[in-house]
Write a protein that holds these residues in place. Structure first.
Motif, PDB file in Angstrom:
ATOM      1  N   GLN A   1       0.833  -1.204   0.000  1.00  0.00           N
ATOM      2  CA  GLN A   1       0.000   0.000   0.000  1.00  0.00           C
ATOM      3  C   GLN A   1       0.872   1.260   0.000  1.00  0.00           C
ATOM      4  OE1 GLN A   1      -3.399   0.142  -0.260  1.00  0.00           O
ATOM      5  NE2 GLN A   1      -3.151   2.342  -0.423  1.00  0.00           N
ATOM      6  N   ARG A   2       1.885   1.288   0.873  1.00  0.00           N
ATOM      7  CA  ARG A   2       2.779   2.458   0.935  1.00  0.00           C
ATOM      8  C   ARG A   2       3.538   2.643  -0.374  1.00  0.00           C
ATOM      9  NH1 ARG A   2       3.950   0.068   5.823  1.00  0.00           N
ATOM     10  NH2 ARG A   2       6.023  -0.568   5.097  1.00  0.00           N
TER      11      ARG A   2
ATOM     12  N   GLU B   1       1.252   4.023  -3.020  1.00  0.00           N
ATOM     13  CA  GLU B   1       0.989   5.445  -2.781  1.00  0.00           C
ATOM     14  C   GLU B   1       2.168   6.308  -3.218  1.00  0.00           C
ATOM     15  OE1 GLU B   1      -0.001   5.500   1.371  1.00  0.00           O
ATOM     16  OE2 GLU B   1      -2.012   4.675   1.008  1.00  0.00           O
ATOM     17  N   LYS B   2       3.385   5.834  -2.970  1.00  0.00           N
ATOM     18  CA  LYS B   2       4.581   6.572  -3.411  1.00  0.00           C
ATOM     19  C   LYS B   2       4.643   6.634  -4.939  1.00  0.00           C
ATOM     20  CE  LYS B   2       7.540   5.639   0.545  1.00  0.00           C
ATOM     21  NZ  LYS B   2       8.732   4.937   1.036  1.00  0.00           N
TER      22      LYS B   2
ATOM     23  N   GLN C   1       2.112   6.397  -6.952  1.00  0.00           N
ATOM     24  CA  GLN C   1       1.005   7.258  -7.390  1.00  0.00           C
ATOM     25  C   GLN C   1       1.397   8.726  -7.270  1.00  0.00           C
ATOM     26  OE1 GLN C   1      -1.681   6.015  -8.768  1.00  0.00           O
ATOM     27  NE2 GLN C   1      -2.699   7.943  -9.097  1.00  0.00           N
ATOM     28  N   ALA C   2       2.036   9.095  -6.160  1.00  0.00           N
ATOM     29  CA  ALA C   2       2.483  10.483  -5.968  1.00  0.00           C
ATOM     30  C   ALA C   2       3.515  10.855  -7.031  1.00  0.00           C
ATOM     31  CB  ALA C   2       3.062  10.657  -4.575  1.00  0.00           C
TER      32      ALA C   2
END
Length: 98
Positions: free
Chosen positions: A81-82, A85-86, A88-89
């Motif tokens: 998940q982390r 998210e990275k 995606q950013a």
């Protein structure tokens, strides 16, 4: 896809998984497996998968009861998940030039 309208070919987007490391091995290194799972997870973020879809994938992928997977792989799932998210950013910052 979970919609009320008929599904057409234009509703789908094809993604290709890079298989440059594809090898015949008795066991894939965990680091490689985890990195590939993160890439797959990131690639699937925007295709409309439900939580149930993701849980079905985990059950099929690990070939174990879901309760065991969620218990035994909780650190991996949090890391995925982390990592997603990275990524995606980064995609938001740099566009499709990932």
């Amino acid at each position: 896809l979970h919609t009320d309208k008929p599904v057409t070919a234009s509703d789908f987007r094809l993604s290709l998984i890079d298989l440059h490391r594809a090898q015949t091995r008795s066991q894939t290194p965990r680091r490689w497996r985890d990195k590939d799972l993160a890439g797959l997870y990131f690639s699937a973020l925007e295709i409309g998968l439900t939580r149930g879809d993701r849980l079905r994938f985990l059950r099929y992928y690990f070939q174990r009861p879901l309760r065991e997977i969620l218990r035994d792989e909780s650190s991996l799932l949090a890391w995925l998940q982390r990592k997603a998210e990275k990524l995606q950013a980064r995609k938001l910052r740099y566009g499709d030039a990932l």
